[in-house]
Design a protein around this motif. Structure first.
Motif, PDB file in Angstrom:
ATOM      1  N   THR A  66      -8.571  15.719  -0.533  1.00  0.00           N
ATOM      2  CA  THR A  66      -8.037  15.446  -1.874  1.00  0.00           C
ATOM      3  C   THR A  66      -7.648  13.981  -2.010  1.00  0.00           C
ATOM      4  OG1 THR A  66      -5.852  16.117  -1.129  1.00  0.00           O
ATOM      5  CG2 THR A  66      -7.169  17.779  -2.236  1.00  0.00           C
ATOM      6  N   LYS A  67      -8.220  13.125  -1.170  1.00  0.00           N
ATOM      7  CA  LYS A  67      -7.902  11.694  -1.282  1.00  0.00           C
ATOM      8  C   LYS A  67      -8.628  11.119  -2.486  1.00  0.00           C
ATOM      9  CE  LYS A  67      -7.189   9.474   2.403  1.00  0.00           C
ATOM     10  NZ  LYS A  67      -7.072   8.657   3.595  1.00  0.00           N
ATOM     11  N   LEU A  68      -7.874  10.492  -3.393  1.00  0.00           N
ATOM     12  CA  LEU A  68      -8.477   9.915  -4.591  1.00  0.00           C
ATOM     13  C   LEU A  68      -8.510   8.394  -4.451  1.00  0.00           C
ATOM     14  CD1 LEU A  68      -6.809  12.165  -7.300  1.00  0.00           C
ATOM     15  CD2 LEU A  68      -8.964  12.489  -6.104  1.00  0.00           C
ATOM     16  N   ILE A  69      -9.216   7.768  -5.374  1.00  0.00           N
ATOM     17  CA  ILE A  69      -9.520   6.344  -5.220  1.00  0.00           C
ATOM     18  C   ILE A  69      -8.252   5.475  -5.168  1.00  0.00           C
ATOM     19  CG2 ILE A  69      -9.901   5.994  -7.701  1.00  0.00           C
ATOM     20  CD1 ILE A  69     -12.114   4.361  -5.188  1.00  0.00           C
ATOM     21  N   VAL A  70      -7.244   5.812  -5.981  1.00  0.00           N
ATOM     22  CA  VAL A  70      -6.028   5.002  -5.969  1.00  0.00           C
ATOM     23  C   VAL A  70      -5.307   5.130  -4.627  1.00  0.00           C
ATOM     24  CG1 VAL A  70      -3.783   4.636  -7.048  1.00  0.00           C
ATOM     25  CG2 VAL A  70      -5.770   5.082  -8.461  1.00  0.00           C
ATOM     26  N   GLN A  71      -5.377   6.323  -4.049  1.00  0.00           N
ATOM     27  CA  GLN A  71      -4.763   6.474  -2.730  1.00  0.00           C
ATOM     28  C   GLN A  71      -5.499   5.624  -1.698  1.00  0.00           C
ATOM     29  OE1 GLN A  71      -4.428  10.488  -1.223  1.00  0.00           O
ATOM     30  NE2 GLN A  71      -3.445   9.768   0.647  1.00  0.00           N
ATOM     31  N   PHE A  72      -6.827   5.530  -1.823  1.00  0.00           N
ATOM     32  CA  PHE A  72      -7.582   4.674  -0.910  1.00  0.00           C
ATOM     33  C   PHE A  72      -7.100   3.227  -1.048  1.00  0.00           C
ATOM     34  CE2 PHE A  72     -11.025   1.659  -0.278  1.00  0.00           C
ATOM     35  CZ  PHE A  72     -11.375   1.931   1.026  1.00  0.00           C
ATOM     36  N   ILE A  73      -6.935   2.763  -2.294  1.00  0.00           N
ATOM     37  CA  ILE A  73      -6.477   1.387  -2.510  1.00  0.00           C
ATOM     38  C   ILE A  73      -5.087   1.195  -1.906  1.00  0.00           C
ATOM     39  CG2 ILE A  73      -5.832  -0.301  -4.262  1.00  0.00           C
ATOM     40  CD1 ILE A  73      -7.941   0.989  -6.086  1.00  0.00           C
ATOM     41  N   TYR A  74      -4.203   2.143  -2.193  1.00  0.00           N
ATOM     42  CA  TYR A  74      -2.833   2.026  -1.684  1.00  0.00           C
ATOM     43  C   TYR A  74      -2.818   2.001  -0.164  1.00  0.00           C
ATOM     44  CZ  TYR A  74       1.651   3.714  -0.012  1.00  0.00           C
ATOM     45  OH  TYR A  74       2.800   3.862   0.706  1.00  0.00           O
ATOM     46  N   GLU A  75      -3.550   2.895   0.464  1.00  0.00           N
ATOM     47  CA  GLU A  75      -3.506   2.971   1.924  1.00  0.00           C
ATOM     48  C   GLU A  75      -4.178   1.769   2.576  1.00  0.00           C
ATOM     49  OE1 GLU A  75      -4.973   6.884   2.811  1.00  0.00           O
ATOM     50  OE2 GLU A  75      -2.965   7.738   2.680  1.00  0.00           O
ATOM     51  N   THR A  76      -5.301   1.322   1.995  1.00  0.00           N
ATOM     52  CA  THR A  76      -5.989   0.169   2.572  1.00  0.00           C
ATOM     53  C   THR A  76      -5.116  -1.087   2.485  1.00  0.00           C
ATOM     54  OG1 THR A  76      -8.014   1.142   1.754  1.00  0.00           O
ATOM     55  CG2 THR A  76      -8.150  -1.104   2.538  1.00  0.00           C
ATOM     56  N   GLY A  77      -4.446  -1.248   1.351  1.00  0.00           N
ATOM     57  CA  GLY A  77      -3.697  -2.483   1.134  1.00  0.00           C
ATOM     58  C   GLY A  77      -2.277  -2.448   1.669  1.00  0.00           C
ATOM     59  N   PHE A  78      -1.660  -1.269   1.712  1.00  0.00           N
ATOM     60  CA  PHE A  78      -0.219  -1.271   1.961  1.00  0.00           C
ATOM     61  C   PHE A  78       0.260  -0.310   3.036  1.00  0.00           C
ATOM     62  CE2 PHE A  78      -1.038  -2.444  -2.436  1.00  0.00           C
ATOM     63  CZ  PHE A  78      -0.440  -3.695  -2.480  1.00  0.00           C
ATOM     64  N   ALA A  79      -0.534   0.659   3.417  1.00  0.00           N
ATOM     65  CA  ALA A  79       0.018   1.684   4.301  1.00  0.00           C
ATOM     66  C   ALA A  79      -0.626   1.731   5.675  1.00  0.00           C
ATOM     67  CB  ALA A  79      -0.069   3.050   3.629  1.00  0.00           C
ATOM     68  N   THR A  80      -1.650   0.901   5.924  1.00  0.00           N
ATOM     69  CA  THR A  80      -2.239   0.905   7.259  1.00  0.00           C
ATOM     70  C   THR A  80      -2.224  -0.517   7.804  1.00  0.00           C
ATOM     71  OG1 THR A  80      -4.391   0.747   6.198  1.00  0.00           O
ATOM     72  CG2 THR A  80      -3.759   2.904   7.032  1.00  0.00           C
ATOM     73  N   GLN A  81      -2.192  -0.642   9.138  1.00  0.00           N
ATOM     74  CA  GLN A  81      -2.278  -1.946   9.790  1.00  0.00           C
ATOM     75  C   GLN A  81      -3.660  -2.102  10.386  1.00  0.00           C
ATOM     76  OE1 GLN A  81      -0.120  -4.270   9.626  1.00  0.00           O
ATOM     77  NE2 GLN A  81       1.596  -3.148   8.760  1.00  0.00           N
ATOM     78  N   PRO A  82      -4.299  -3.268  10.283  1.00  0.00           N
ATOM     79  CA  PRO A  82      -3.881  -4.415   9.496  1.00  0.00           C
ATOM     80  C   PRO A  82      -4.054  -4.148   8.003  1.00  0.00           C
ATOM     81  CG  PRO A  82      -6.059  -4.774  10.375  1.00  0.00           C
ATOM     82  CD  PRO A  82      -5.600  -3.464  10.925  1.00  0.00           C
ATOM     83  N   ARG A  83      -3.265  -4.833   7.206  1.00  0.00           N
ATOM     84  CA  ARG A  83      -3.363  -4.642   5.763  1.00  0.00           C
ATOM     85  C   ARG A  83      -4.579  -5.382   5.224  1.00  0.00           C
ATOM     86  NH1 ARG A  83       2.374  -4.927   2.896  1.00  0.00           N
ATOM     87  NH2 ARG A  83       3.208  -2.966   3.665  1.00  0.00           N
ATOM     88  N   LEU A  84      -5.572  -4.615   4.792  1.00  0.00           N
ATOM     89  CA  LEU A  84      -6.804  -5.226   4.302  1.00  0.00           C
ATOM     90  C   LEU A  84      -6.696  -5.463   2.798  1.00  0.00           C
ATOM     91  CD1 LEU A  84      -9.289  -3.063   6.367  1.00  0.00           C
ATOM     92  CD2 LEU A  84      -8.537  -5.399   6.830  1.00  0.00           C
ATOM     93  N   TYR A  85      -5.959  -6.543   2.450  1.00  0.00           N
ATOM     94  CA  TYR A  85      -5.742  -6.816   1.025  1.00  0.00           C
ATOM     95  C   TYR A  85      -7.053  -7.049   0.288  1.00  0.00           C
ATOM     96  CZ  TYR A  85      -0.853  -7.459   2.327  1.00  0.00           C
ATOM     97  OH  TYR A  85       0.402  -7.280   2.794  1.00  0.00           O
ATOM     98  N   GLY A  86      -7.976  -7.775   0.967  1.00  0.00           N
ATOM     99  CA  GLY A  86      -9.232  -8.105   0.299  1.00  0.00           C
ATOM    100  C   GLY A  86     -10.024  -6.852  -0.056  1.00  0.00           C
TER     101      GLY A  86
END
Lengths: 307, 351
Positions: free
Chosen positions: A257-277
Motif C-alpha cells: 500500500t505504499k503510495l507515491i507521496v510516501q516514496f517521496i517522503y521516505e526517500t528524502g526524509f526517512a531513510t539514510q542517506p537522504r536522497l534529496y535529489g
C-alpha cells in the motif's frame, strides 16, 4: 499607519497590503518550486545547494530505467514503480467507487426526505477529522482482536489479519479514504443538484415523465459539469494521498500500500542517506501528473460557462 | 396507530404516502448512518475501557467494571461473583480471597460462612461503567500536555496570521484599481497549483535556512499565505459597496483605518468561514509537521499519535483516549459551525 501612508502615498498602499502575502508566497511556494528542479538535477546527500554536484538527468534516468515497465522488480528503483502502480490502482478504484457513492448519496439527499440536514451533516463530518484520527479509528477496528473479527467469529468465520494481507490492506486503505472524503463530494454534488431549476421538473411532470427518465434525461445531464469537477478534484486529491494510508498500514505489508507521496517522503526524509535529489525528481514526476489533472480541471470548470 | 404510521411516512410539504423509492432511500440512509457513526462510537466507547478490557475477545460493547459491595467486618469492598453451585443454581457471592484455582467465597450478608469453589464456577458480576482512568493518566503525563500545547499554539497562531495576511491581500485585490492587479490576483491563485506534496524537499531547505526546523514557526509560516483564503475573502469583499470606503476617505480616514474599521468588520462572515478552515487545516496537519518536527518535545498531537501507534509496546488504552481528545476540538467546531462550513465548501469548493 497614517504616517506611513503620508510617506509612501495613497497609491502605494494596496501594494503594501499585498506585500506580506507575496513575501510568503514567494519564499514558501514559488522559490521552492524553482528549487525543486535544482534538487532534481543534483546528486549527493547534502541539503545545502552549494555542496550538491550537478549530475544532469541522472536522477530521472535512475527513476525511469526499467527492464520491463510492467514489472516493477526489473526497475532500478523498484519501490518508485511499485508505489506509482499502487497510486494509479488506488486512484482508479478509490475515485470510481467514491464518485458513485457520492452521486447516489447526493441524489438521495436531494429528495424530499425527513431529517435531510442531519444525514447531510452525518456523511460530512469525517471530512473534518484528521487523517491520523481516521486511520487510528479504523486500525482499532481492524486489529486481529478487533471488532470486525469478533463479528466474523459470530457468524463462524475464522479471524482475518486484515492489515497483514496485501489485498485486504489495499482494500481497507481504499475504503477508509472513501469513508473520510466522500462527504466533501456529496456536498458539492448536492449544491449542483439544488441549482437545477425546479420548473424543468414541473414541465416534465406535466408531460407525465417517469422518475427514471427524469433522472437520466434531466438530472444527470444538468449535473454533468459538477460531476466532472468532482471527478477531477478527487483524482488530484487521490494522487496525493498519504496521511491516512501511512498511519493505517505504514505502506505495508511489504510495499503493498505504499503510495507515491510516501516514496517521496521516505526517500528524502526517512531513510539514510537522504536522497534529496531522487525525492525531488519523483516530486517533479508527481507534479507533471498533477499539472495534467489541473489542466483537465480548468477545462472542466470552463465548460458550464460555455454552455 | 394508523395515524402514527401516516405521520412517520408523511413527506414534507406533500401529504401523499411514501413511494417505494422513499423506503429504499431511508434504508440506504440508515445503513449509511451506521457506517459513518459506528467507527467513531466504537472509538469513544473503547476509550473508556481499561487496558485489560481492551484485550477481551470478543469485546463487550459498553465499558464495564466488576461490581464491588460493602461487607460487614471487612475494610475493603469485595468483588461480587455469580457462583454456580453443584446443584446448578446460581447465587451472588463475594470473594474473600483466591488461592490458585480455588476461591473462598461468602454470602454478602453473612461473611462468616465461607465456601470454596473452583474459579471456573464463578462469573464476575459487571455493570456498565465508564472508566475515566485513561484520560486521567493522559493529563497526568507531562508529555501529553506538551503535545496538546504545541498543537494549540500552532493552530491559534497560524489562524490569526492566516486571517490577517490573507484579508490584507484580499482587501488590496478587491477594493483598489491599480496596474498589475489582475496579475497579482492570478499569481496568488496560481499557488493553488503548488500543492505541498511536490515541493517537500526545497521547502525543507528554505525552512532549514531560516532556522525554523523543530520550531512551531516552521509549520505556521509556510502555511500562512493561502490562495484559498485570498480567493474566499476577495469574493466576499467585492460585495462591500465602494461608497462606504469613499465616504470614509472624505472624512480623512487612512487606508489602514478603512481596512481595520470598515472592511474587516463587514467581512466577518467570510472571516469566520476562513477561520474554521484554518483551524481545521493546522490542527489536522500531518505530512509537513512529520518532516519539520523531529524532536519529541516539539510534536503535535497528530505526530504523537503516529509515533505512539508505531511503537512495539503500544498501549491502546492511552492511544484511544488521546485520539478522542484530538478529535474533540474539531467535533466541537463542527457541531457549532457546521452550517458555515458546509455553505463555505458548497460555494467555493475549498477544503
Amino acid at each position: 499607519m497614517a504616517a506611513l501612508q503620508k510617506r509612501v502615498g495613497r497609491r502605494a498602499m494596496p501594494w503594501l497590503f499585498l506585500l506580506p502575502n507575496f513575501i510568503l508566497f514567494a519564499v514558501f511556494a514559488f522559490l521552492p518550486l524553482a528549487l525543486d528542479l535544482v534538487y532534481a538535477l543534483t546528486g549527493g546527500d547534502q541539503l545545502s545547494l552549494s555542496s550538491r554536484p550537478f549530475i544532469g538527468g541522472e536522477n530521472f534516468s535512475s527513476l525511469l530505467s526499467c527492464g520491463n515497465y510492467l514489472d516493477p522488480t526489473t526497475c532500478e528503483r523498484d519501490l518508485f514503480w511499485r508505489s506509482l502502480f499502487n497510486t494509479l490502482l488506488f486512484v482508479v478504484v478509490q475515485v470510481t467507487a467514491m464518485v458513485l457513492i457520492a452521486l447516489t448519496t447526493a441524489l438521495i439527499l436531494n429528495r424530499n426526505l425527513r431529517a435531510r440536514g442531519f444525514f447531510r451533516s452525518l456523511v460530512f463530518f469525517p471530512v473534518m477529522l484528521s487523517p491520523v484520527v481516521v486511520a487510528l479509528i479504523w486500525k482499532w477496528m481492524l486489529l486481529r482482536q478487533g471488532v470486525f473479527n469478533a463479528w466474523l467469529e459470530n457468524v463462524g468465520i475464522a479471524p482475518i489479519d486484515w492489515l497483514s494481507s496485501p489485498n485486504w490492506a489495499f482494500f481497507w486503505a481504499v475504503l477508509v479514504s472513501i469513508w473520510a472524503h466522500v462527504g466533501f463530494y456529496v456536498l458539492i454534488l448536492l449544491a449542483g443538484l439544488q441549482a437545477i431549476p425546479r420548473d424543468i421538473y414541473e414541465a416534465a411532470d406535466m408531460d407525465a415523465t417517469g422518475r427514471w427518465r427524469k433522472l437520466t434525461r434531466i438530472t444527470l445531464p444538468l449535473l454533468w459539469p459538477n460531476l466532472l469537477v468532482v471527478i477531477v478534484l478527487a483524482l488530484i486529491r487521490g494522487v496525493q494521498t498519504f496521511d491516512e494510508v501511512y498511519v493505517l498500514t505504514g505502506g505495508g505489508p511489504g510495499s503493498a500500500t505504499k503510495l507515491i507521496v510516501q516514496f517521496i517522503y521516505e526517500t528524502g526524509f526517512a531513510t539514510q542517506p537522504r536522497l534529496y535529489g531522487l525525492a525531488a525528481a519523483a516530486s517533479v514526476c508527481l507534479a507533471v501528473l498533477l499539472i495534467g489533472l489541473t489542466l483537465a480541471q480548468l477545462r472542466a470548470n470552463r465548460r458550464p460557462v460555455n454552455e | 396507530m394508523n395515524s402514527l404510521l401516516t405521520f412517520v411516512s408523511r413527506r414534507r410539504g406533500t401529504h401523499g404516502s411514501l413511494h417505494w423509492t422513499d423506503w429504499v432511500s431511508y434504508a440506504y440512509l440508515c445503513l449509511g448512518t451506521i457506517a459513518m457513526l459506528w467507527p467513531v462510537a466504537w472509538l469513544v466507547l473503547s476509550s473508556f475501557k481499561s487496558e485489560g478490557q481492551l484485550q477481551d475477545f470478543p469485546a463487550s460493547v459498553m465499558p464495564y467494571s466488576q461490581v464491588k459491595v460493602d461487607v460487614a467486618g471487612m475494610q475493603d469492598q469485595l468483588p461480587l461473583f455469580n457462583v454456580k453451585t453443584t446443584d446448578g443454581t446460581v447465587t451472588q457471592m463475594v470473594q474473600i480471597r483466591r488461592v490458585g484455582i480455588t476461591a473462598e467465597m461468602a454470602f454478602p450478608n453473612e461473611p462468616g460462612r465461607t465456601i470454596e469453589v473452583n474459579i471456573d464456577q464463578r462469573q464476575p458480576v459487571t455493570e456498565t461503567k465508564f472508566a475515566w482512568g485513561n484520560y486521567r493518566d493522559l493529563f497526568h503525563s507531562s508529555d501529553f500536555v506538551g503535545y496538546a500545547w504545541n498543537s494549540i499554539f500552532i493552530t491559534a497562531m497560524s489562524t490569526i496570521i492566516v486571517l490577517f495576511v490573507n484579508s490584507l491581500a484580499a482587501f488590496a485585490l478587491s477594493k483598489y484599481e491599480f496596474r498589475g492587479r489582475s496579475t497579482a490576483y492570478v499569481l496568488s491563485i496560481a499557488t493553488l497549483m503548488i500543492p505541498p506534496t511536490i515541493v517537500l524537499v526545497p521547502l525543507f531547505l528554505v525552512v532549514n535556512q531560516l532556522g525554523l526546523l523543530n520550531t512551531p514557526w516552521g509549520i505556521i509560516l509556510p502555511g500562512a499565505a493561502t490562495p484559498a483564503g485570498v480567493f474566499l475573502l476577495r469574493q466576499y469583499m467585492l460585495t462591500i459597496p465602494d461608497d462606504l470606503l469613499d465616504a470614509a476617505r472624505l472624512d480623512a480616514a487612512s487606508e489602514w483605518k478603512i481596512y481595520w474599521r470598515i472592511v474587516l468588520p463587514l467581512a466577518a462572515p467570510a472571516l469566520a468561514v476562513l477561520a474554521v478552515f484554518a483551524i481545521v487545516w493546522r490542527w489536522n496537519d500531518f505530512l509537513w509537521p512529520l518532516i519539520v518536527l523531529t524532536r519529541d518535545d516539539q510534536f503535535t498531537l497528530q505526530l504523537a499519535l503516529n509515533s505512539y501507534q508505531g511503537e512495539p509496546q503500544m498501549q491502546w488504552s492511552s492511544i484511544l483516549a488521546m485520539t478522542v481528545l484530538t478529535l474533540l476540538p474539531i467535533a466541537c467546531v463542527f457541531t457549532f459551525l457546521q452550517r458555515y462550513i458546509q455553505t463555505g465548501i458548497a460555494e467555493t469548493g475549498i477544503r
